[in-house]
Enzyme design. Structure first.
Site, PDB file in Angstrom:
ATOM      1  N   LYS A 110      67.050  25.695  94.554  1.00 55.05           N
ATOM      2  CA  LYS A 110      65.645  25.835  94.956  1.00 55.05           C
ATOM      3  C   LYS A 110      65.480  26.810  96.116  1.00 55.05           C
ATOM      4  O   LYS A 110      64.413  27.380  96.305  1.00 55.05           O
ATOM      5  CB  LYS A 110      65.064  24.474  95.300  1.00 55.05           C
ATOM      6  CG  LYS A 110      64.952  23.606  94.055  1.00 55.05           C
ATOM      7  CD  LYS A 110      64.151  22.337  94.270  1.00 55.05           C
ATOM      8  CE  LYS A 110      63.887  21.652  92.946  1.00 55.05           C
ATOM      9  NZ  LYS A 110      65.114  21.073  92.348  1.00 55.05           N
TER      10      LYS A 110
HETATM   11  C1  LIG Z   1      65.250  20.697  90.985  1.00 49.41           C
HETATM   12  C2  LIG Z   1      66.631  20.594  90.464  1.00 49.41           C
HETATM   13  C3  LIG Z   1      66.904  20.612  89.083  1.00 49.41           C
HETATM   14  C4  LIG Z   1      65.811  20.684  88.035  1.00 49.41           C
HETATM   15  O1  LIG Z   1      65.177  21.940  88.004  1.00 49.41           O
HETATM   16  P1  LIG Z   1      63.758  22.113  87.245  1.00 49.41           P
HETATM   17  O2  LIG Z   1      63.291  23.472  87.635  1.00 49.41           O
HETATM   18  O3  LIG Z   1      62.886  21.017  87.801  1.00 49.41           O
HETATM   19  O4  LIG Z   1      64.008  21.953  85.794  1.00 49.41           O
HETATM   20  C5  LIG Z   1      68.226  20.559  88.677  1.00 49.41           C
HETATM   21  N1  LIG Z   1      69.235  20.437  89.562  1.00 49.41           N
HETATM   22  C6  LIG Z   1      69.013  20.416  90.897  1.00 49.41           C
HETATM   23  C7  LIG Z   1      70.164  20.270  91.822  1.00 49.41           C
HETATM   24  C8  LIG Z   1      67.705  20.496  91.405  1.00 49.41           C
HETATM   25  O5  LIG Z   1      67.490  20.457  92.720  1.00 49.41           O
END
Ligand SMILES: *Cc1c(COP(=O)(O)O)cnc(C)c1O
Length: 462
Positions: A110
């Site tokens: 993220k």
């Molecule tokens: C947010 C997240 C996901 C999921 O990603 P999306 O964009 O919501 O599909 C997967 N793995 C981790 C470690 C995350 O922080």
């Protein structure tokens, strides 16, 4: 390039307006009017670029109202905080490739979007001579990445609610050791759902929302999707440098934000460059049921060991449906009204056939996840995190003859217990995390009470 809503209720807006709007004012999601195609000659020119240089080239195709040198500076600043010289390295693990998206300040993918979004917001607020207070709830990853995107920025403060004593110790430490005065951690005596409920209630108080210019950083913001498009093109380029004609990606999926960025990249690249995606879910499997048998019906959220994927309503999925339904906003509007009333949606055989051209899917159980971490470690010595393991398990089982790139969405040290259980060894903490140990915590514990949270925001807002 103008931006429109999946529900057809807004006049086209500029990139900056789309970013500031977040969710479209008609309740839909924002998309560009057109997805640009990358010519093979352009793609060849991009081969020698560093990650930030590539990010600039990709993003500028979508950004119509920020001067290029400003955009370039924003992008460079956003990726200068990453600890790896390549920003996003690819590592061969057994016979698949792992694309490490976790070298940002909070060790989760993220950061790739939120480092950029924080800089972009600061720039746009400055240009508009205005301020913003970001409010959000987190079960871990989003909140810490948002805090690191906003900390120290001018014209903004951030208020992140997390459930008191219910986030992983590493995540708790990351969030609460930030010293910048524009960051406020609120530990709510309750669960993540309680935190979300408070945030929702406050956003629904329109007078309060206006007074404090409340904003959100959730995964529906177009700028987040755009920042994520870049690494799919990056991954394709790296393997095609080695002679691959096409690649596949496996994506551990929650809100469909990450994998939707892949869908955009697939439409930009020459036909066939990305063969298809493997969409991996944990036991919260609504998207798996949709892809495998057209069953898109709401289940109950079950808590698992990969909590960032514990989601039943995948907000970005609406963007994909808009394209599946040939960009017909009326159809999107009616389907989501129906979904609200009945908790399900149905699809024709022809639609499901087209879905199968984009995706294969698998729901991976918690036992399989732990087993996968153990077996990768025993075969190769490489340690993956729980979310990444869900993706790898599905990717290895469903791969075709093309090279498979597995998206590694978090560093394994974020959830060490499971790693110890699977491998018998404790994952190493990178120096950036070690340096936080023993630092003073800045957090305010509050009861599950909307009024108390509002009082706190009123007293501390920018
Ligand atoms: C947010 C997240 C996901 C999921 O990603 P999306 O964009 O919501 O599909 C997967 N793995 C981790 C470690 C995350 O922080």
């Amino acid at each position: 390039m103008g931006y429109i809503s999946t529900r057809g209720g807004i006049e086209p807006v500029s990139f900056s307006d789309a970013v500031m709007m977040g969710l479209a004012t008609d309740g839909g999601l924002i998309l560009p009017q057109e997805i640009p195609k990358i010519e093979p000659s352009t793609l060849n020119r991009w081969r020698g670029l560093s990650y930030p240089e590539l990010a600039f080239e990709v993003m500028r195709l979508f950004v119509d109202d920020i001067p290029h040198d400003h955009l370039r500076a924003l992008v460079e600043r956003s990726y200068s905080t990453f600890q790896h010289p390549k920003v996003v390295p690819l590592v061969k693990v057994g016979d698949v490739w792992v694309m490490e998206l976790f070298h940002g300040p909070t060790l989760a993918f993220k950061d790739i979007a939120l480092q950029f979004l924080g800089n972009l917001f600061e720039y746009l607020l400055d240009r508009r001579d205005t301020t913003m207070n970001i409010l959000g709830a987190t079960s871990g990853d989003t909140g810490s990445a948002a805090i690191y995107g906003v900390k120290g920025k001018k014209r903004m403060s951030i208020f992140i609610l997390h459930p008191h004593r219910r986030v992983s110790p590493v995540q708790e430490m990351q969030m609460t050791t930030v010293e910048d005065p524009n960051v406020f951690n609120l530990a709510i005596e309750g669960t993540f759902d309680h935190c979300q409920e408070i945030v929702k209630t406050i956003f629904n108080d329109l007078e309060f929302k206006e007074r404090f210019s409340l904003g959100a950083v959730n995964s529906i913001n177009w700028a987040r999707v755009l920042a994520q498009v870049v690494y799919y093109i990056w991954g394709y380029l790296r393997l095609s440098d080695d002679g691959a004609e096409a690649v596949e990606f496996t994506v551990p999926t929650g809100n469909f934000g990450n994998i939707f960025a892949g869908v955009v990249a697939k439409r930009m690249l020459p036909e066939g460059a990305i063969n298809r995606f493997v969409l991996a879910t944990n036991e919260n499997d609504i998207l798996y049921r949709f892809i495998s048998r057209g069953d898109y019906s709401l289940g109950k959220v079950v808590p698992t060991i990969s909590p960032s994927m514990d989601i039943q309503i995948a907000s970005n999925f609406e963007r994909y449906l808009y394209y599946l339904w040939n960009q017909d906003p009326k159809k999107v509007r009616e389907a989501f009204e129906g979904f609200k009333a009945t908790g399900k949606m149905s699809f024709s055989q022809e639609e499901l056939k087209r879905v199968a051209e984009d995706f294969a899917s698998m729901a991976v159980s918690q036992e399989e996840t732990i087993e996968t971490i153990g077996s990768i470690y025993r075969k190769t010595g490489y340690i993956v995190d729980l979310h990444t393991a869900v993706g790898i398990k599905a990717g290895v089982d469903l791969r075709s003859s093309f090279p498979m790139i597995c998206l590694a969405t978090a560093h394994p040290c974020k959830f060490p217990e499971a790693v110890v259980k699977a491998t018998g060894v404790e994952p190493q903490r990178p120096p950036a995390i070690k340096s936080l140990e023993g630092k003073k915590r800045r957090v305010t514990v509050l009861p599950y009470d909307v009024e108390k949270v509002k009082e706190f925001i009123s007293a501390h807002a920018t």
